[in-house]
Scaffold this motif. Structure first.
Motif, PDB file in Angstrom:
ATOM      1  N   LEU A  10      66.203  50.196 140.927  1.00  0.00           N
ATOM      2  CA  LEU A  10      66.201  50.366 139.609  1.00  0.00           C
ATOM      3  C   LEU A  10      67.174  50.464 138.612  1.00  0.00           C
ATOM      4  O   LEU A  10      67.355  51.217 137.635  1.00  0.00           O
ATOM      5  N   GLN A  11      68.335  49.591 138.910  1.00  0.00           N
ATOM      6  CA  GLN A  11      69.542  49.590 138.069  1.00  0.00           C
ATOM      7  C   GLN A  11      69.473  48.761 137.026  1.00  0.00           C
ATOM      8  O   GLN A  11      70.637  48.573 136.380  1.00  0.00           O
ATOM      9  N   TRP A  12      68.527  47.996 136.792  1.00  0.00           N
ATOM     10  CA  TRP A  12      68.318  47.222 135.698  1.00  0.00           C
ATOM     11  C   TRP A  12      67.442  47.754 134.497  1.00  0.00           C
ATOM     12  O   TRP A  12      66.467  48.303 134.682  1.00  0.00           O
ATOM     13  N   GLU A  13      68.253  47.604 133.266  1.00  0.00           N
ATOM     14  CA  GLU A  13      67.587  48.092 132.016  1.00  0.00           C
ATOM     15  C   GLU A  13      66.726  46.877 131.205  1.00  0.00           C
ATOM     16  O   GLU A  13      67.541  45.949 130.771  1.00  0.00           O
ATOM     17  N   VAL A  14      65.581  47.040 131.323  1.00  0.00           N
ATOM     18  CA  VAL A  14      64.678  45.759 130.694  1.00  0.00           C
ATOM     19  C   VAL A  14      65.179  45.454 129.343  1.00  0.00           C
ATOM     20  O   VAL A  14      65.494  44.188 128.785  1.00  0.00           O
ATOM     21  N   GLN A  15      65.459  46.546 128.410  1.00  0.00           N
ATOM     22  CA  GLN A  15      65.873  46.200 126.932  1.00  0.00           C
ATOM     23  C   GLN A  15      67.397  45.869 126.976  1.00  0.00           C
ATOM     24  O   GLN A  15      67.626  44.821 125.932  1.00  0.00           O
ATOM     25  N   GLU A  16      68.133  46.271 127.795  1.00  0.00           N
ATOM     26  CA  GLU A  16      69.478  46.123 127.595  1.00  0.00           C
ATOM     27  C   GLU A  16      69.990  44.565 128.429  1.00  0.00           C
ATOM     28  O   GLU A  16      70.908  44.025 127.976  1.00  0.00           O
ATOM     29  N   ASP A  17      69.327  44.454 129.567  1.00  0.00           N
ATOM     30  CA  ASP A  17      69.829  43.419 130.224  1.00  0.00           C
ATOM     31  C   ASP A  17      69.117  42.076 130.473  1.00  0.00           C
ATOM     32  O   ASP A  17      69.651  41.091 131.023  1.00  0.00           O
ATOM     33  N   SER A  30      75.195  41.804 128.809  1.00  0.00           N
ATOM     34  CA  SER A  30      75.379  42.990 129.708  1.00  0.00           C
ATOM     35  C   SER A  30      74.537  42.655 131.146  1.00  0.00           C
ATOM     36  O   SER A  30      75.319  43.035 132.184  1.00  0.00           O
ATOM     37  N   GLY A  31      73.622  41.911 131.083  1.00  0.00           N
ATOM     38  CA  GLY A  31      72.964  41.603 131.991  1.00  0.00           C
ATOM     39  C   GLY A  31      73.720  40.425 133.207  1.00  0.00           C
ATOM     40  O   GLY A  31      73.813  40.639 134.236  1.00  0.00           O
ATOM     41  N   LYS A  34      76.388  42.664 134.603  1.00  0.00           N
ATOM     42  CA  LYS A  34      76.034  43.177 135.849  1.00  0.00           C
ATOM     43  C   LYS A  34      75.662  42.474 137.138  1.00  0.00           C
ATOM     44  O   LYS A  34      76.228  42.765 138.139  1.00  0.00           O
TER      45      LYS A  34
END
Length: 86
Positions: A10-17, A30-31, A34
């Motif tokens: 769960l290292q990914w942020e849906v809204q940010e990445d 940012s994605g 990453k």
């Protein structure tokens, strides 16, 4: 494998990445950073080559496998380890 591991952790942020464009989903800036970071960290991990017995980084190991494959194609067989990543 590093990407799937990061998804499981769960290292990914849906809204940010991620960016949603119509029916498509793209990595945001940012994605992408990453993803490249995950890839670069993976290349610095070490792994023991099954044939030579050397412990190498994945970066060096990929280069070695290409060179050994070239030797295999030129008739100097037996060294190519057929790299299998976990």
């Amino acid at each position: 494998m590093p990407v799937m591991g990061s998804v499981n952790r769960l290292q990914w942020e849906v809204q940010e990445d991620f960016e949603v464009r119509g029916e498509q989903v793209w990595l945001s800036d940012s994605g992408r950073r990453k993803l490249v970071n995950l890839y670069e960290r993976r290349k610095e991990e070490t792994w023991k080559h099954p044939v030579t017995g050397y412990s190498l980084t994945y970066r060096r190991l990929l280069e070695l496998e290409v060179r050994l494959l070239e030797k295999e194609w030129c008739g100097e067989g037996g060294l190519f380890g057929q790299l299998v990543l976990r």
